[in-house]
Design an enzyme around this catalytic site. Sequence first.
Site, PDB file in Angstrom:
ATOM      1  CB  THR A 131      -0.915   0.000   1.252  1.00 51.44           C
ATOM      2  OG1 THR A 131      -1.501   1.295   1.391  1.00 51.44           O
ATOM      3  CG2 THR A 131      -0.142  -0.315   2.529  1.00 51.44           C
ATOM      4  CG  ASP A 132      -1.135   5.020  -0.771  1.00 45.65           C
ATOM      5  OD1 ASP A 132      -1.599   4.384   0.203  1.00 45.65           O
ATOM      6  OD2 ASP A 132      -1.784   5.901  -1.366  1.00 45.65           O
ATOM      7  CD  GLU A 133      -2.971   3.815   4.754  1.00 40.31           C
ATOM      8  OE1 GLU A 133      -2.670   3.715   5.951  1.00 40.31           O
ATOM      9  OE2 GLU A 133      -4.133   3.952   4.358  1.00 40.31           O
ATOM     10  CE1 TYR A 156      -3.412  -2.325   6.113  1.00 38.86           C
ATOM     11  CE2 TYR A 156      -3.025  -0.009   5.601  1.00 38.86           C
ATOM     12  CZ  TYR A 156      -3.267  -1.310   5.188  1.00 38.86           C
ATOM     13  OH  TYR A 156      -3.351  -1.590   3.845  1.00 38.86           O
ATOM     14  CE  LYS A 160      -0.391  -4.455   3.151  1.00 39.91           C
ATOM     15  NZ  LYS A 160      -0.927  -5.740   2.621  1.00 39.91           N
TER      16      LYS A 160
HETATM   17  P1  NAD Z   1     -10.373  -6.418   2.993  1.00 40.08           P
HETATM   18  O1  NAD Z   1     -10.251  -6.167   4.460  1.00 40.08           O
HETATM   19  O2  NAD Z   1     -11.621  -6.071   2.290  1.00 40.08           O
HETATM   20  O3  NAD Z   1     -10.108  -7.978   2.712  1.00 40.08           O
HETATM   21  C1  NAD Z   1      -9.113  -8.700   3.349  1.00 40.08           C
HETATM   22  C2  NAD Z   1      -9.384 -10.185   3.109  1.00 40.08           C
HETATM   23  O4  NAD Z   1      -8.324 -10.940   3.746  1.00 40.08           O
HETATM   24  C3  NAD Z   1     -10.699 -10.697   3.725  1.00 40.08           C
HETATM   25  O5  NAD Z   1     -11.358 -11.541   2.812  1.00 40.08           O
HETATM   26  C4  NAD Z   1     -10.252 -11.469   4.956  1.00 40.08           C
HETATM   27  O6  NAD Z   1     -11.132 -12.514   5.303  1.00 40.08           O
HETATM   28  C5  NAD Z   1      -8.904 -11.980   4.501  1.00 40.08           C
HETATM   29  N1  NAD Z   1      -8.015 -12.264   5.637  1.00 40.08           N
HETATM   30  C6  NAD Z   1      -7.761 -11.458   6.709  1.00 40.08           C
HETATM   31  N2  NAD Z   1      -6.928 -12.078   7.555  1.00 40.08           N
HETATM   32  C7  NAD Z   1      -6.650 -13.295   7.010  1.00 40.08           C
HETATM   33  C8  NAD Z   1      -5.844 -14.385   7.424  1.00 40.08           C
HETATM   34  N3  NAD Z   1      -5.172 -14.350   8.585  1.00 40.08           N
HETATM   35  N4  NAD Z   1      -5.772 -15.455   6.611  1.00 40.08           N
HETATM   36  C9  NAD Z   1      -6.467 -15.509   5.453  1.00 40.08           C
HETATM   37  N5  NAD Z   1      -7.252 -14.508   5.020  1.00 40.08           N
HETATM   38  C10 NAD Z   1      -7.342 -13.411   5.798  1.00 40.08           C
HETATM   39  O7  NAD Z   1      -9.111  -5.700   2.363  1.00 40.08           O
HETATM   40  P2  NAD Z   1      -8.934  -5.002   0.927  1.00 40.08           P
HETATM   41  O8  NAD Z   1      -9.306  -3.587   1.044  1.00 40.08           O
HETATM   42  O9  NAD Z   1      -9.535  -5.849  -0.103  1.00 40.08           O
HETATM   43  O10 NAD Z   1      -7.341  -5.058   0.803  1.00 40.08           O
HETATM   44  C11 NAD Z   1      -6.687  -6.160   0.184  1.00 40.08           C
HETATM   45  C12 NAD Z   1      -5.188  -5.912   0.194  1.00 40.08           C
HETATM   46  O11 NAD Z   1      -4.900  -4.712  -0.520  1.00 40.08           O
HETATM   47  C13 NAD Z   1      -4.586  -5.720   1.572  1.00 40.08           C
HETATM   48  O12 NAD Z   1      -3.339  -6.359   1.602  1.00 40.08           O
HETATM   49  C14 NAD Z   1      -4.426  -4.211   1.712  1.00 40.08           C
HETATM   50  O13 NAD Z   1      -3.367  -3.898   2.571  1.00 40.08           O
HETATM   51  C15 NAD Z   1      -4.128  -3.825   0.280  1.00 40.08           C
HETATM   52  N6  NAD Z   1      -4.493  -2.452  -0.125  1.00 40.08           N
HETATM   53  C16 NAD Z   1      -5.775  -2.007   0.084  1.00 40.08           C
HETATM   54  C17 NAD Z   1      -6.129  -0.737  -0.371  1.00 40.08           C
HETATM   55  C18 NAD Z   1      -7.528  -0.200  -0.181  1.00 40.08           C
HETATM   56  O14 NAD Z   1      -7.786   0.961  -0.500  1.00 40.08           O
HETATM   57  N7  NAD Z   1      -8.480  -0.985   0.273  1.00 40.08           N
HETATM   58  C19 NAD Z   1      -5.174   0.072  -0.986  1.00 40.08           C
HETATM   59  C20 NAD Z   1      -3.879  -0.418  -1.176  1.00 40.08           C
HETATM   60  C21 NAD Z   1      -3.561  -1.697  -0.749  1.00 40.08           C
HETATM   61  O1  TDX Z   2     -15.507   7.783   9.091  1.00 36.80           O
HETATM   62  C1  TDX Z   2     -14.490   8.173   8.491  1.00 36.80           C
HETATM   63  N1  TDX Z   2     -14.236   9.507   8.406  1.00 36.80           N
HETATM   64  C2  TDX Z   2     -13.140  10.023   7.785  1.00 36.80           C
HETATM   65  O2  TDX Z   2     -12.948  11.245   7.747  1.00 36.80           O
HETATM   66  C3  TDX Z   2     -13.566   7.262   7.863  1.00 36.80           C
HETATM   67  C4  TDX Z   2     -13.799   5.782   7.915  1.00 36.80           C
HETATM   68  C5  TDX Z   2     -12.466   7.798   7.243  1.00 36.80           C
HETATM   69  N2  TDX Z   2     -12.231   9.132   7.223  1.00 36.80           N
HETATM   70  C6  TDX Z   2     -11.017   9.651   6.538  1.00 36.80           C
HETATM   71  C7  TDX Z   2      -9.712   9.042   7.003  1.00 36.80           C
HETATM   72  C8  TDX Z   2      -8.866   9.059   5.750  1.00 36.80           C
HETATM   73  O3  TDX Z   2      -8.227  10.326   5.621  1.00 36.80           O
HETATM   74  O4  TDX Z   2     -11.127   9.303   5.162  1.00 36.80           O
HETATM   75  C9  TDX Z   2      -9.864   8.902   4.615  1.00 36.80           C
HETATM   76  C10 TDX Z   2      -9.970   7.487   4.088  1.00 36.80           C
HETATM   77  O5  TDX Z   2     -10.127   6.633   5.201  1.00 36.80           O
HETATM   78  P1  TDX Z   2     -10.187   5.027   5.046  1.00 36.80           P
HETATM   79  O6  TDX Z   2     -11.284   4.687   4.113  1.00 36.80           O
HETATM   80  O7  TDX Z   2     -10.197   4.452   6.420  1.00 36.80           O
HETATM   81  O8  TDX Z   2      -8.837   4.728   4.263  1.00 36.80           O
HETATM   82  P2  TDX Z   2      -7.286   5.026   4.597  1.00 36.80           P
HETATM   83  O9  TDX Z   2      -7.053   5.209   6.032  1.00 36.80           O
HETATM   84  O10 TDX Z   2      -6.836   6.105   3.668  1.00 36.80           O
HETATM   85  O11 TDX Z   2      -6.642   3.607   4.156  1.00 36.80           O
HETATM   86  C11 TDX Z   2      -7.062   2.974   2.923  1.00 36.80           C
HETATM   87  O12 TDX Z   2      -6.138   3.181   1.886  1.00 36.80           O
HETATM   88  C12 TDX Z   2      -4.920   2.486   1.933  1.00 36.80           C
HETATM   89  C13 TDX Z   2      -7.299   1.470   3.119  1.00 36.80           C
HETATM   90  O13 TDX Z   2      -8.197   1.269   4.194  1.00 36.80           O
HETATM   91  C14 TDX Z   2      -6.020   0.734   3.350  1.00 36.80           C
HETATM   92  O14 TDX Z   2      -6.251  -0.664   3.433  1.00 36.80           O
HETATM   93  C15 TDX Z   2      -5.094   1.015   2.191  1.00 36.80           C
HETATM   94  O15 TDX Z   2      -3.846   0.419   2.421  1.00 36.80           O
END
Ligand code: NAD
Ligand code: TDX
Length: 351
Positions: A131-133, A156, A160
């Site tokens: 992730t970019d985080e 988190y 990562k």
């Molecule tokens: P999500 O939370 O929706 O899904 C995570 C999945 O992993 C779920 O199906 C969960 O059951 C499974 N999981 C969790 N713990 C597990 C374990 N111990 N063993 C097996 N499975 C397990 O997450 P997402 O938003 O789909 O993110 C997927 C990946 O992408 C993550 O690695 C996250 O860090 C990365 N990512 C997410 C974003 C974003 O904006 N959502 C951005 C950049 C990177």
């Molecule tokens: O209720 C809220 N109010 C609010 O202001 C929530 C849930 C979020 N926020 C803000 C926090 C962040 O600045 O919105 C922005 C986005 O929040 P999230 O959806 O929680 O995402 P973020 O923290 O940016 O992280 C996401 O992007 C990178 C994903 O959850 C991560 O899994 C990914 O790695």
Amino acid sequence: MKNILVTGGAGFIGSNFVRRSLKLKKDWRIVVLDALTYAGNLENLNGLEDEYKDRYSFNKLDIKDKEGVFKLFERENFDGVINFAAESHVDRSILGPLIFVETNVLGTVNLLEASRKYFKDGEKRFLQISTDEVYGALGEDGSFTEETKVDPSSPYSASKTSADLFVLAYTRTYGLNVVITRCCNNYGPYQFPEKLIPFMIKRALDNEPLPVYGDGRNVRDWIYVDDHNDGTILAFEKGKIGEVYNLGARCEKRNIDLVKIIIEKLKNNLKDRKDFKEPQINFVKDRPGHDFRYSIDPSKAERELGFKAKVSFEEGIEKTIKWYIENEGWWRRIISGEYLEYVKKQYEDAK
Ligand code: NAD
Ligand code: TDX
């Protein structure tokens, strides 16, 4: 036929990836491994067993489970692994960091260990979805490149980052064929309604105030989930061993502006619904350690992989909002006891 392990395939990005790659990559067989935590939902994969009988299977398994994971590798003789499985929500990591270390660090190392044992020839690839985080926060200017030093802020992102460091160590020490992608914020269908966009949609549809952290000026960089997944396929197929690729769509938005867009789109889509009221924004206590701004420079992936995000924000957000309106049953079924407990804890000061 290539036999590919996709972990976390029942989550948001993973399930979109499984559906998309089964459609686009006719010579891939996908084996999903997922522990089905609160974020994993078999409903996200509905229909695939029938549609792709010989090219899809599901295993309920934890990536930390050494015996289970090694047995699966032994049985399946994978050609590659794409590791999406993770605890993914920053706010939950602030409430309880330990499970983030267990899943994101120990779980990833367990998968690396299985790959080290079974991926003897360097052809077999381990793709880590990062992730970019991991880069931490930016000020008003600049963007993250692959050269930016890692500087995570939350439990988190620290977990990562640790996983990324292990992945890179496995290529240097054991010669494992690894690639890492670091993508910006994803949005689209099937995202768990704890993340900003689906959470705000759910709250608005339930006539609840929309809690914006701090002053709402924090900036996130957004990509439609299919674009991220197309970049994932490219990185898996064309990435160079040991390299990191940033994926993004050059689409920065301040949170407050994004929430206002969601409100306008909902109003527009729901003009005929008498019970829908104008949603109210509520500025609430800021997230501790809240990263101010993310901005991904995807030039390297564009240059070296031929990656290019295709879905405009306008198109993607309209599709996403329509999906949540039309699939109310999907998110209502998720709003279980655990979800309500979490929301109560997270937003207790927000009232
Ligand atoms: P999500 O939370 O929706 O899904 C995570 C999945 O992993 C779920 O199906 C969960 O059951 C499974 N999981 C969790 N713990 C597990 C374990 N111990 N063993 C097996 N499975 C397990 O997450 P997402 O938003 O789909 O993110 C997927 C990946 O992408 C993550 O690695 C996250 O860090 C990365 N990512 C997410 C974003 C974003 O904006 N959502 C951005 C950049 C990177
Ligand atoms: O209720 C809220 N109010 C609010 O202001 C929530 C849930 C979020 N926020 C803000 C926090 C962040 O600045 O919105 C922005 C986005 O929040 P999230 O959806 O929680 O995402 P973020 O923290 O940016 O992280 C996401 O992007 C990178 C994903 O959850 C991560 O899994 C990914 O790695």
